[in-house]
Design an enzyme around this catalytic site. Structure first.
Site, PDB file in Angstrom:
ATOM      1  N   GLY A 199       0.837  -1.212   0.000  1.00  0.00           N
ATOM      2  CA  GLY A 199       0.000   0.000   0.000  1.00  0.00           C
ATOM      3  C   GLY A 199       0.867   1.256   0.000  1.00  0.00           C
ATOM      4  N   THR A 200       1.915   1.224   0.810  1.00  0.00           N
ATOM      5  CA  THR A 200       2.831   2.372   0.907  1.00  0.00           C
ATOM      6  C   THR A 200       3.470   2.642  -0.452  1.00  0.00           C
ATOM      7  OG1 THR A 200       3.317   1.714   3.169  1.00  0.00           O
ATOM      8  CG2 THR A 200       4.876   3.250   2.134  1.00  0.00           C
ATOM      9  N   THR A 252       8.084  -5.427   5.050  1.00  0.00           N
ATOM     10  CA  THR A 252       6.920  -6.231   5.381  1.00  0.00           C
ATOM     11  C   THR A 252       7.313  -7.651   5.783  1.00  0.00           C
ATOM     12  OG1 THR A 252       4.956  -7.378   4.578  1.00  0.00           O
ATOM     13  CG2 THR A 252       6.409  -6.620   2.885  1.00  0.00           C
ATOM     14  N   ASP A 311       5.471  -9.948   5.218  1.00  0.00           N
ATOM     15  CA  ASP A 311       4.846 -10.811   4.196  1.00  0.00           C
ATOM     16  C   ASP A 311       5.827 -11.167   3.071  1.00  0.00           C
ATOM     17  OD1 ASP A 311       2.626 -10.296   5.713  1.00  0.00           O
ATOM     18  OD2 ASP A 311       1.772  -8.830   4.335  1.00  0.00           O
ATOM     19  N   MET A 330       0.607 -15.247   9.494  1.00  0.00           N
ATOM     20  CA  MET A 330       0.284 -14.055   8.694  1.00  0.00           C
ATOM     21  C   MET A 330       0.897 -14.164   7.298  1.00  0.00           C
ATOM     22  SD  MET A 330       0.447 -10.686  11.068  1.00  0.00           S
ATOM     23  CE  MET A 330      -0.944 -10.184  12.080  1.00  0.00           C
TER      24      MET A 330
HETATM   25  O1  F6P Z   1       1.124  -6.783   5.998  1.00  0.00           O
HETATM   26  C1  F6P Z   1       1.501  -7.187   7.258  1.00  0.00           C
HETATM   27  C2  F6P Z   1       0.355  -7.847   7.981  1.00  0.00           C
HETATM   28  O2  F6P Z   1       0.804  -8.259   9.260  1.00  0.00           O
HETATM   29  C3  F6P Z   1      -0.288  -9.020   7.231  1.00  0.00           C
HETATM   30  O3  F6P Z   1       0.468 -10.199   7.323  1.00  0.00           O
HETATM   31  C4  F6P Z   1      -1.634  -9.080   7.909  1.00  0.00           C
HETATM   32  O4  F6P Z   1      -2.588  -9.647   7.033  1.00  0.00           O
HETATM   33  C5  F6P Z   1      -1.941  -7.635   8.179  1.00  0.00           C
HETATM   34  O5  F6P Z   1      -0.710  -6.940   8.159  1.00  0.00           O
HETATM   35  C6  F6P Z   1      -2.627  -7.381   9.498  1.00  0.00           C
HETATM   36  O6  F6P Z   1      -2.935  -6.035   9.570  1.00  0.00           O
HETATM   37  P1  F6P Z   1      -3.371  -5.240  10.854  1.00  0.00           P
HETATM   38  O7  F6P Z   1      -2.163  -4.988  11.684  1.00  0.00           O
HETATM   39  O8  F6P Z   1      -3.958  -3.980  10.318  1.00  0.00           O
HETATM   40  O9  F6P Z   1      -4.353  -6.112  11.598  1.00  0.00           O
END
Ligand code: F6P
Length: 356
Positions: free
Chosen positions: A112-113, A133, A135, A177
């Site tokens: 997103g950033t 990230t 991810d 995650m």
């Molecule tokens: O993008 C990082 C992340 O931790 C993802 O793995 C997860 O789906 C999401 O962010 C969770 O987001 P939030 O902290 O807004 O609950």
């Protein structure tokens, strides 16, 4: 040179180490430099919430998790929406960038950033991104900072679950995650010795998962470890509409509980679900991530010094490089289903739930 710096989106270990690496580079290598810290991600730029930072602000933060700048999520799709005065968030950011006298904006963040950074670059601002990230899903870089620390934490979770699963003879599902991609689950699953790994990129068949659990029972293994990505779905679930899926999952955000129940009913084993959640994002960065973050931060400083804008830092084949923001924005780096690492896992007997 006046440089603005912000951290946006979900936090992750290594943000402070990147900020420090960047600050050390610019204070040591660029004459007459001023560093402006922008609070809470793009929100701070929209609201002009900033502070001038001194070299001392960056001491003692290398190994500290989170971000000293604060962060927030500012959805890309809302950036161009106009308020009652006919002004959008994008307009406010461009206006404040100019009002602050910035020469460049450095943005640390994920998908997103990067989309927002691309938008600002298209609006004529000088922007340099740095890929953060857990991810590991940013296109064009082999790795993002924060990923390996999350792998360490997730692996430790699996290790701990292993002993209790074995003691009780249970099938344990550990939901990790990763948003829409499976890197974290793949790495932690393999490192933690999971028996079954379920990824978003490889829709599974619940009956195959049941068969695999039963096959283990038949060979005398009364427990199974399933590492399941939060974005993993059965082939049938991928075909459902979002609201149908939510109903099928009983209002839960993922299908993990549903799968656990299915395994329990059809394999005749006791199941439990464990969701480490934000534990995977908290705490101190690992030495690997401290090193990578320092490398990425200082390389971003070098890009700024050389006036290389509209780009984001990347690591390819162990070398620091960069990609154009316009090439990265809006793209995800998925686990390729024909990846060598998947083939290796299959070869040692790990199941992915898509076996025929
Ligand atoms: O993008 C990082 C992340 O931790 C993802 O793995 C997860 O789906 C999401 O962010 C969770 O987001 P939030 O902290 O807004 O609950």
């Amino acid at each position: 040179m006046r440089i603005g710096i912000l951290t946006s989106g979900g936090d992750c270990p290594g943000l402070n180490a990147v900020i420090r690496g960047f600050a050390k580079y610019v204070f040591n290598n660029i004459r007459d430099v001023e560093l402006i810290g922008i609070s809470e991600g793009y929100l701070g730029l929209i609201e002009k919430d900033t502070r001038r930072m001194q070299p001392s602000d960056f001491s003692g933060i290398l190994n500290v998790g989170g971000t000293i700048l604060g962060t927030s999520r500012t959805p890309f799709k809302k950036m161009k929406e106009e308020d009652s005065d006919g002004k959008s968030r994008l307009d406010m950011m461009v206006k404040n960038y100019k009002a602050l006298g910035l020469d460049v904006l450095v943005t640390l963040g994920g998908g997103g950033t990067h989309k927002n950074a691309g938008l600002l670059a298209d609006a004529g601002l000088n922007v340099v991104g740095i890929p953060k990230t857990i991810d590991n899903d940013i296109w064009g870089t082999d790795v993002t900072f924060g990923f390996h620390t999350a792998v360490d934490i997730a692996t430790e979770c699996i290790d701990r679950i292993h002993t209790t699963a074995a003691s009780h003879g249970r099938t344990m599902l550990i939901e990790l995650m990763g948003h829409k991609v499976g890197w974290l689950t793949l790495y932690a699953g393999i490192a933690g010795g999971a028996d079954i790994i379920l990824l978003p990129e490889m829709p599974y068949d619940p009956d195959t998962v049941v068969k695999m659990v039963r096959r283990r029972l038949d060979t005398g293994k009364d427990f199974s470890i399933i590492a399941i990505a939060e974005g993993a779905m059965s082939a049938a679930e991928t075909k459902m509409k979002k609201n149908e899926r939510a109903e099928y999952w009983n209002g839960r955000a993922t299908g993990t509980e549903r799968l656990a129940q299915y395994i329990e009913e059809n394999a005749g084993v006791e199941t439990r679900v464990v969701i480490p959640g934000h534990l995977q994002r908290g705490g101190n960065p690992s030495p690997y991530d401290r090193f990578l973050s320092t490398q990425m931060g200082s390389f971003a400083g070098e890009l700024v010094k050389n006036g290389k804008f509209g780009v984001t830092v990347a690591m390819r084949n162990n070398e620091m490089t960069y990609n154009r923001l316009s090439d990265v924005a809006g793209k995800l780096k998925y686990v390729p289903v024909d990846d060598q690492r998947i083939a290796m896992a299959r070869a040692i007997g790990i199941y992915f739930g898509d076996e025929k």
